[in-house]
Design an enzyme around this catalytic site. Structure first.
Site, PDB file in Angstrom:
ATOM      1  CE1 TYR A  31      -3.833  -1.743   0.660  1.00 30.55           C
ATOM      2  CE2 TYR A  31      -2.781  -3.293   1.020  1.00 30.55           C
ATOM      3  CZ  TYR A  31      -3.855  -3.248   0.830  1.00 30.55           C
ATOM      4  OH  TYR A  31      -4.966  -4.430   0.361  1.00 30.55           O
ATOM      5  CG  LEU A  32       2.652   2.682  -2.879  1.00 30.77           C
ATOM      6  CD1 LEU A  32       2.384   2.182  -4.187  1.00 30.77           C
ATOM      7  CD2 LEU A  32       3.975   3.869  -4.544  1.00 30.77           C
TER       8      LEU A  32
END
Lengths: 161, 161
Positions: A31-32
């Protein structure tokens, strides 16, 4: 863009016949962005039979009732750059059954949690679905079992344990 | 990952000599996520001399004081898919001078607003910078002039006017 109608259950038991007939994948996702209704995520999906690896970028954004999901194929080097700046991630094995059940078995970091998910074409169809005996408690509305909430924090540039 | 130290000013005047010696680009950028400190954006940057087009995906994420920016090259078809689900966007012309000033001239939708930006290697260098006469008011701290706040809402699947 896609609107998803899904139900999710804990897995009580995995019948041998279901396991044998399922397609098996290893999934790593990072997850960014995971803020409010917004999400930017990359995923490696490896077909454990053929060894084929595919890489995806998924962006979910939402304002009010509008919610959009966009997914594109990316290549390995794009995946490496994006995943190396992720804030958190997770690893799981996915079994996809011929009738469309998706069983996700998370790794030891998540105590081998297992869930099963089913996607439907309409809300009527979703409501009419009767889960088989080997499904456990329904967790569709339980935020704890969303992937972005299961993902664990990573030391930067490290691979998923 | 990159930490940026920048100062931004309105443009009072564009000296002919500055315009002549600058590299010129057309920039289109679309926002998929612009929520809190998070941002996911795609950009088309066309070199107006060579005609060369480059496409980028930029993801900014932040928690507390940590703020990260990751940029990758994407290809044209990835750009088309991602931009088509954007919530807002903007178009501007960029002039990059030999000494590193970046002049952005926005299109008529933004009343041809012009700003000039300069990036520095350190805060000392930023503070020591004396803007030339043709720079106007400093707007570094003015959120109104952030690109994500200048971007206008788009009817979906439409190209930028």
């Amino acid at each position: 863009m896609a609107k998803e109608i899904e139900r999710k259950f804990l897995l009580r038991d995995l019948p041998a016949k279901v396991e044998e007939t399922a397609q098996k994948y290893l999934i790593e996702q990072y997850y960014l962005i995971a803020e409010g209704k917004s999400e930017a995520r990359v995923r490696l999906k490896e077909d454990l039979d053929s060894g084929k690896k595919e890489y995806f970028l998924t962006i979910k954004s939402g304002e009010g009732l509008q919610r959009e999901e966009t997914e594109i194929h990316i290549n390995e080097s794009q995946y490496i750059i994006l995943s190396s700046s992720a804030i958190k991630g997770l690893k799981k094995w996915r079994l996809k059954t011929p009738n469309g059940f998706e069983i996700d078995i998370y790794n030891e970091r998540l105590s081998h949690l297992s869930v099963v998910e089913m996607e439907f074409a309409s809300e009527e169809e979703a409501n009419a679905f009767v889960p088989p005996q080997w499904f456990g408690e329904e967790v569709t509305e339980n935020a704890k079992y969303k992937n972005k909430n299961l993902a664990y924090e990573l030391p930067h540039l490290d691979k998923l344990p």
